[in-house]
Structures are given as structure tokens and as C-alpha cells.
Scaffold this active site. Structure first.
Site, PDB file in Angstrom:
ATOM      1  N   ASN A   1      37.140  12.415  92.310  1.00 16.78           N
ATOM      2  CA  ASN A   1      35.861  12.461  91.464  1.00 16.78           C
ATOM      3  C   ASN A   1      34.531  12.372  92.692  1.00 16.78           C
ATOM      4  O   ASN A   1      34.338  11.097  93.101  1.00 16.78           O
ATOM      5  CB  ASN A   1      35.682  11.348  90.577  1.00 16.78           C
ATOM      6  CG  ASN A   1      34.402  11.113  89.864  1.00 16.78           C
ATOM      7  OD1 ASN A   1      33.626  11.883  90.122  1.00 16.78           O
ATOM      8  ND2 ASN A   1      34.103   9.921  89.217  1.00 16.78           N
TER       9      ASN A   1
ATOM     10  N   GLU B   1      40.458   2.607  84.726  1.00 18.17           N
ATOM     11  CA  GLU B   1      39.454   2.195  85.770  1.00 18.17           C
ATOM     12  C   GLU B   1      38.812   0.875  85.414  1.00 18.17           C
ATOM     13  O   GLU B   1      37.667   0.874  84.818  1.00 18.17           O
ATOM     14  CB  GLU B   1      38.501   3.295  86.100  1.00 18.17           C
ATOM     15  CG  GLU B   1      38.989   4.666  86.507  1.00 18.17           C
ATOM     16  CD  GLU B   1      38.078   5.573  87.383  1.00 18.17           C
ATOM     17  OE1 GLU B   1      38.428   5.958  88.264  1.00 18.17           O
ATOM     18  OE2 GLU B   1      36.997   5.571  86.801  1.00 18.17           O
TER      19      GLU B   1
ATOM     20  N   SER C   1      38.792   1.836  94.131  1.00 17.16           N
ATOM     21  CA  SER C   1      39.066   1.648  95.161  1.00 17.16           C
ATOM     22  C   SER C   1      40.433   2.206  95.725  1.00 17.16           C
ATOM     23  O   SER C   1      41.144   1.553  96.570  1.00 17.16           O
ATOM     24  CB  SER C   1      38.717  -0.001  95.643  1.00 17.16           C
ATOM     25  OG  SER C   1      37.559   0.050  95.419  1.00 17.16           O
TER      26      SER C   1
ATOM     27  N   GLU D   1      30.469   4.971  84.696  1.00 19.34           N
ATOM     28  CA  GLU D   1      29.216   4.922  85.325  1.00 19.34           C
ATOM     29  C   GLU D   1      28.213   5.686  84.446  1.00 19.34           C
ATOM     30  O   GLU D   1      27.054   5.482  84.258  1.00 19.34           O
ATOM     31  CB  GLU D   1      28.930   5.775  86.656  1.00 19.34           C
ATOM     32  CG  GLU D   1      29.295   4.913  87.922  1.00 19.34           C
ATOM     33  CD  GLU D   1      30.223   5.630  88.983  1.00 19.34           C
ATOM     34  OE1 GLU D   1      30.181   7.012  89.030  1.00 19.34           O
ATOM     35  OE2 GLU D   1      30.738   4.790  89.743  1.00 19.34           O
TER      36      GLU D   1
HETATM   37  P1  13P Z   1      36.131   4.466  93.920  1.00 25.81           P
HETATM   38  O1  13P Z   1      37.353   5.133  94.247  1.00 25.81           O
HETATM   39  O2  13P Z   1      34.985   4.751  94.770  1.00 25.81           O
HETATM   40  O3  13P Z   1      36.192   3.049  93.598  1.00 25.81           O
HETATM   41  O4  13P Z   1      35.754   5.203  92.529  1.00 25.81           O
HETATM   42  C1  13P Z   1      36.652   5.314  91.495  1.00 25.81           C
HETATM   43  C2  13P Z   1      36.152   6.033  90.333  1.00 25.81           C
HETATM   44  O5  13P Z   1      35.128   5.651  89.844  1.00 25.81           O
HETATM   45  C3  13P Z   1      36.981   7.093  90.310  1.00 25.81           C
HETATM   46  O6  13P Z   1      36.239   7.789  89.020  1.00 25.81           O
END
Ligand code: 13P
Length: 251
Positions: free
Chosen positions: A9, A166, A212, A96
Site C-alpha cells: 500500500n 491492521e 510496521s 487513514e
Molecule cells: P506501515 O507498514 O507503514 O506501518 O503501514 C501499514 C498500512 O497501513 C498498510 O495499509
């Protein structure tokens, strides 16, 4: 048997040139799609370019879409606009978008229905905040999101739905859920899917972990029984790092 998937992503990153160099760098070296479902989800403006150049072992996805067919929704992108680019996947309900653009479970549910109607494979994102985890309500949050987001879908529809757990507190923070905690949550997600549909659907549904994930922790996460792969932000931006994550799925 569930096939492992590794999904990038990119969020709001990469110009067209940067996006194309990434694709050229990974195309020839990705494992067969039969072994790992490798997908890059990218900003809408580069999707057509990426689809045109995707190698045999890569698929492309969008990061969001509207649920309406067309209309006065300035700045939005419709499902058929996405399908004309040739993308196969679309992320729906990323935390988000829930947090910064006020996306509700009701809107997410409409988006899932619209994606399926248009033959797009949705990657539904769910997850709890740190506050919710500390209050011990993680299961309630996940169950509530799944129940509302998947409302009205059939067992057949679920063949094309991917779920990404997530935990919001692990996204972009460098804090990963422990492999055991992530597995516990993914197993819980599978149980909710079983109660909403049936055991066969639960057994077949791909449940990813996101937050992460990186080369240093991917093996421990993928070793867990209920984690079928990853949805990755930061560590998907460099081809070398993303390839390590994809190849970890082969172990
Ligand atoms: P990170 O891997 O940067 O923590 O982001 C995870 C994410 O939101 C994937 O959709």
C-alpha cells in the site's frame, strides 16, 4: 489451502517515474502468482501506467474508490473508472480513510458491494486504536466493523474479499503487534467470518496482517497459523525491501 499474499500500500507516495522504476525492478524477479499473490496498490493517477507494465507475476490495486457510479462528487473515482484501468484489487476502509476522511462502516459496506458488483477484489481493512486495545475492547471493535462492513454479502461474494487486520497503533509507528497478538486477532477475525457466513468461507478467507511489517519481523508474523500475508506501507516503498517480504511468503 489459502495462498499467501503480500500487498503493498504505497499510500500518497511515488511520482509516475518512481512508480515505474519500482515496477521494472520487481517484474522479472517476483515468484509465480501461483505461489504468492503479489499486489501493488498505488495512487489512482498511476494505475493505468502500472497495469500496462505489470509483469506476469504482479497485480495492481487502487487505494480507495467511491461507491456511486458517477455524479457530483468532486475529486472522487468511481468503480468503473477503476475497472477501465485494468486494476484487479481495491483497498476499502483503510484506517487513514476512516480517520482523516470520516469514512463510516456504512459507506465502507456500500463500497464493498460496489467493488464486487464491478468485479474488483476488495481488501477490507479493520483494526483497533491503542485506546481500544488498552480498554480490552479489541474483539468488540473488530466484530462490529466486520458485521457492518460485510453486511449483505453472500458466501460466494466472500471468495473475492481479502481482510487485512491492521491495528491502528502499529501503522507507521515502527511498533508491530507481537506475532502472537497479531495471530490471535487474525484468528478472531476468521471466527467472526465463520459466524457471519460459514466454516468453509472462514477457512478460505485470506486474512492479512498490516502495521510496521518489515523484513526483520516478517518471518515471525508469517509463521503464525492465521496470518496469510501482509498489507505493507513503509517497507513496500523500496523494491528490495518489498521483494524480501514477498519472498518470505515462499518459506
Ligand atoms: P506501515 O507498514 O507503514 O506501518 O503501514 C501499514 C498500512 O497501513 C498498510 O495499509
Amino acid at each position: 489451502m489459502r495462498k499467501p499474499m503480500m500487498i503493498a500500500n504505497w499510500k500518497m507516495n511515488k511520482t509516475r517515474d518512481e512508480a515505474l522504476s519500482f515496477i521494472y525492478a520487481v517484474n522479472e524477479v517476483l515468484p509465480s502468482l501461483d505461489k504468492v499473490g503479489t499486489v501493488v496498490c498505488a495512487p489512482a493517477i498511476v494505475l493505468r501506467d502500472l497495469v500496462k507494465r505489470q509483469g506476469d507475476n504482479l497485480r495492481i490495486g487502487a487505494e480507495n474508490m467511491h461507491y456511486e457510479e458517477s455524479g457530483a462528487f468532486t475529486g472522487e473515482i468511481s468503480p468503473s473508472m477503476l475497472t477501465t484501468t485494468g486494476v484487479e484489487y481495491v483497498i476499502i476502509g483503510h484506517s487513514e480513510r476512516r480517520a482523516y476522511y470520516n469514512e463510516t462502516d456504512e459507506a465502507i459496506n456500500k463500497k464493498l458491494h460496489a467493488a464486487i458488483k464491478h468485479g474488483l477484489k476488495p481488501i477490507l481493512c479493520i483494526g483497533e486504536t491503542l485506546e481500544q486495545r488498552e480498554q480490552g475492547v479489541t474483539h468488540d471493535v473488530l466484530e462490529g466493523q466486520l458485521t457492518k462492513d460485510l453486511a449483505g454479502l453472500t458466501a460466494e461474494n466472500m471468495e473475492n474479499v481479502i481482510i487485512a487486520y491492521e491495528p491502528i497503533w502499529a501503522i507507521g509507528t515502527g511498533k508491530t503487534a507481537s506475532p502472537e497478538d497479531a495471530n490471535e486477532a487474525c484468528g478472531f477475525v476468521r471466527n467472526v467470518v465463520k459466524s457471519l457466513f460459514n466454516a468453509a468461507v472462514a477457512e478460505e478467507t485470506i486474512v492479512l496482517y498490516g502495521g510496521s511489517m518489515k523484513p526483520a519481523n516478517v518471518d515471525a508474523l508469517l509463521a503464525q497459523s492465521d496470518i496469510d500475508g501482509g498489507l505493507v506501507g513503509g517497507a513496500s516503498l523500496e523494491a528490495e525491501s518489498f521483494l524480501k517480504l514477498v519472498n518470505a511468503c515462499l518459506k
